[in-house]
Design an enzyme around this catalytic site. Structure first.
Site, PDB file in Angstrom:
ATOM      1  N   CYS A 197      46.712  30.742  38.258  1.00 44.87           N
ATOM      2  CA  CYS A 197      47.087  29.374  38.901  1.00 44.87           C
ATOM      3  C   CYS A 197      48.140  28.839  39.782  1.00 44.87           C
ATOM      4  O   CYS A 197      47.939  28.840  40.590  1.00 44.87           O
ATOM      5  CB  CYS A 197      47.414  28.657  37.455  1.00 44.87           C
ATOM      6  SG  CYS A 197      47.526  26.917  37.566  1.00 44.87           S
TER       7      CYS A 197
ATOM      8  N   HIS B  25      43.003  28.981  34.116  1.00 44.74           N
ATOM      9  CA  HIS B  25      43.432  30.282  33.359  1.00 44.74           C
ATOM     10  C   HIS B  25      42.608  31.033  32.276  1.00 44.74           C
ATOM     11  O   HIS B  25      42.424  30.352  31.307  1.00 44.74           O
ATOM     12  CB  HIS B  25      44.611  29.348  32.517  1.00 44.74           C
ATOM     13  CG  HIS B  25      45.808  28.969  32.764  1.00 44.74           C
ATOM     14  ND1 HIS B  25      46.928  29.338  32.822  1.00 44.74           N
ATOM     15  CD2 HIS B  25      45.833  27.007  33.517  1.00 44.74           C
ATOM     16  CE1 HIS B  25      47.931  28.405  33.808  1.00 44.74           C
ATOM     17  NE2 HIS B  25      47.103  27.626  33.888  1.00 44.74           N
TER      18      HIS B  25
ATOM     19  N   GLU C 279      43.077  33.711  30.845  1.00 49.32           N
ATOM     20  CA  GLU C 279      43.656  34.313  29.893  1.00 49.32           C
ATOM     21  C   GLU C 279      43.452  33.722  28.664  1.00 49.32           C
ATOM     22  O   GLU C 279      43.546  34.445  27.168  1.00 49.32           O
ATOM     23  CB  GLU C 279      45.218  34.640  30.130  1.00 49.32           C
ATOM     24  CG  GLU C 279      46.328  32.608  30.114  1.00 49.32           C
ATOM     25  CD  GLU C 279      46.341  32.757  31.630  1.00 49.32           C
ATOM     26  OE1 GLU C 279      45.207  32.866  31.794  1.00 49.32           O
ATOM     27  OE2 GLU C 279      47.331  31.733  31.780  1.00 49.32           O
TER      28      GLU C 279
END
Ligand code: GLN
Length: 534
Positions: free
Chosen positions: A382, A509, A511
């Protein structure tokens, strides 16, 4: 449908979220379909507007809901399919009650905490279960500590709810702390007794007590807790400090057979769990063969919770490569005062996470330059992707003072800028580009290899600014590769740098999509590249 409610007593930060998530893991391994959700007593509508110092990371769901980081645990520990219905705050409850009142929906009634506010909370439980009707068990964690003024209405709603749906369909689990008084050399059960007494005052009798403890829990203490808290002795469960990793939590809770206790309490038909794969995953975390060193360059490095999902994703990807990952936490502002090489030093990879605001930006740009020029594997997420773009524009394309308009409105080269639809937005709540979006991955790129030659991917977003398409040609002519764009609008999703072993950065993102034994492909590739880097 069966319901588990997880409350907390004595102190906060007991690992209630991990307890709820671990019970989810165990029940799933018993062959049940679980759903998890969190009720948070604060007045913010969601944590999206809170500072990481207040709240840790904001965890984003597929549908764009900005939620508590406990939902990250829920998604990593189970395969539950979560939506914005699974995250409820007092702010949302009151917002909705007041809107109903203004719309005249209460037909002239005096609007009251009981029943109108409690009905709103109960209604949410019904909505969440209706969304996934084939769920066997829904686990709801109540934020805060029993006895807090602000949590009271939630507990009252749950008490009523347990009568509405039948007490036999509900299991109340209370998580408490057993402090050790060192001078006396004794574990103390009194705070647990008192916090259960508080719950019973509200009319809730817990079925199971989970005791957080540094030490083992002997039979004497179990007996005492059972007697004072009015539960069978077997239903007093120890939840010990885990030595190596939070993924040991389900295994620890399994020692006292919590999953069987819950199953029995709810009359669920389920099998003994086979935890072999989970155990193997934990084993690889505890005894890895290889080692690598990754620098995370951010601005909330003192605060583990601020980059929770990133650290977890790194750990999970490490396990997949039988590798222990040493994470070096670097404060970007330290680089500004010195230089990247001396602050970051010898590492096998550099990761720049998401973030907002100007502080530390120049330090992050120096870190990206250090990675690019020294062939060190780089992974930008990001903001980390926007940083990589700015660095490339400045130092490879010679676009002096290139920047994002987030940091410099008057930059001569706004390589990162606001999309038209973001211009003029003044509300801060839920107004970013949020949630999952479909993107196309171009062949012959590192991204395409990592995603196993898939050309369509779905990833979650949380940002306002975008790669400015006006600079696409100039940057790609100089060796930047755009390896993925969004399907609908062609927004740049992944960039890479040519002639570099691994330089990849994503606007989304990744993650938020790692699970044990299912690392996210970019994290996995990053760890693999780091093992090759010397
Ligand atoms: N501040 C940047 C933006 O709003 C990046 C956001 C992030 O990293 N989540 O676009």
């Amino acid at each position: 449908m069966k319901y588990i409610f997880v409350t907390g007593g004595v102190v906060s930060s007991l690992g209630k979220g991990l307890a709820a998530a671990s019970i989810g893991t165990l029940l799933e391994h018993r062959g049940l379909k679980v759903q998890l959700q969190k009720f948070d007593p604060y007045l913010n509508v969601d944590p999206g507007t809170m500072s990481p110092y207040q709240h840790g990371e904001v965890y984003v769901l597929d549908d764009g809901a900005e939620t508590d980081l406990d939902l990250g645990h829920y998604e990593r520990f189970t395969h539950a399919n979560l939506s914005r219905l699974n995250s409820l705050s007092s702010g949302q409850v009151f917002d909705s009650v007041i809107k109903n009142e203004r719309a005249g929906k209460y037909l002239g009634a005096t609007v009251q905490f009981i029943p109108h506010v409690t009905d709103e909370i109960k209604n949410r439980l019904h909505l969440a279960t209706e969304r996934e009707p084939d769920t066997d068990v829904i686990i709801t964690e109540i934020g805060g500590t029993v006895g807090d003024i602000e949590g009271h209405l939630f507990l009252e709603a749950l008490r009523q709810f347990s009568l509405d749906v039948g007490r036999e369909n509900v299991c109340f689990i209370h998580v408490t702390l057993l402090p050790m008084v060192k001078a006396a050399g004794e574990i103390k059960t009194k705070p647990t007794q008192q916090s259960v007494a508080k719950l019973r005052e509200i009319g809730i009798q817990p079925d199971i007590i989970i005791c957080r403890t540094e030490h083992d829990l002997d039979d004497d203490n179990r007996r005492k807790i059972a007697m004072f808290c009015n539960v069978p002795q077997n239903n007093v469960v120890a939840f010990r400090d885990v030595k190596h990793t939070i993924y040991q939590c389900p295994l620890d809770l399994r020692k006292d057979k919590i999953d069987r206790l819950v199953s029995d309490a709810l009359g669920l038909d389920s099998q003994t769990p086979d935890l072999t794969l989970w155990q193997q995953f934990v084993e690889r975390l505890i005894n890895p063969t290889f080692k690598t060193k990754i620098a995370v360059v951010g601005k909330y490095i003192d605060l583990n919770d601020a980059y929770k999902s990133i650290y977890e994703s790194i750990t999970i990807a490490g396990a997949a490569h039988d590798t222990e990952v040493e994470i070096i936490k670097v404060d970007a502002e330290d680089i500004e005062k010195s230089d990247a090489k001396s602050i970051i030093g010898e590492v096998n990879g550099i990761l720049i996470p998401g973030g907002f605001g100007e502080r530390g930006i120049e330090g992050k740009i120096l870190a990206a330059q250090y990675a690019r020029e020294n062939q060190i594997p780089y992974f930008g997420i990001c903001l980390g992707m926007q940083i990589a773009t700015i660095e490339f524009a400045r130092n490879v394309c010679g676009l002096e003072k290139a920047d994002s308009t987030e940091f410099n409105k008057d930059t001569p080269h706004p390589v990162i800028s606001l999309q038209e639809e973001q211009q003029g937005i003044t509300d801060m709540g839920a107004s970013m580009r949020l949630g999952s979006c479909e993107s196309i991955v171009h062949p012959d790129t590192i991204a395409h290899q990592l995603y196993n030659q898939n050309t369509t991917i779905h990833e979650r977003h949380r940002h306002r600014y975008e790669f400015n398409p006006a600079y696409k040609e100039q940057l790609t002519n100089a060796g930047l590769i755009i390896s993925s764009v969004s399907k609908e609008k062609g927004l740049v999703e992944i960039i890479e740098v040519k002639d570099h072993p691994f330089f990849i950065a994503a606007q989304f993102h990744p993650e938020f999509k790692s699970k044990p034994n299912q690392p996210h492909p970019i994290f996995s590739g990053f760890i693999q590249a780091s093992l090759k880097h010397h």
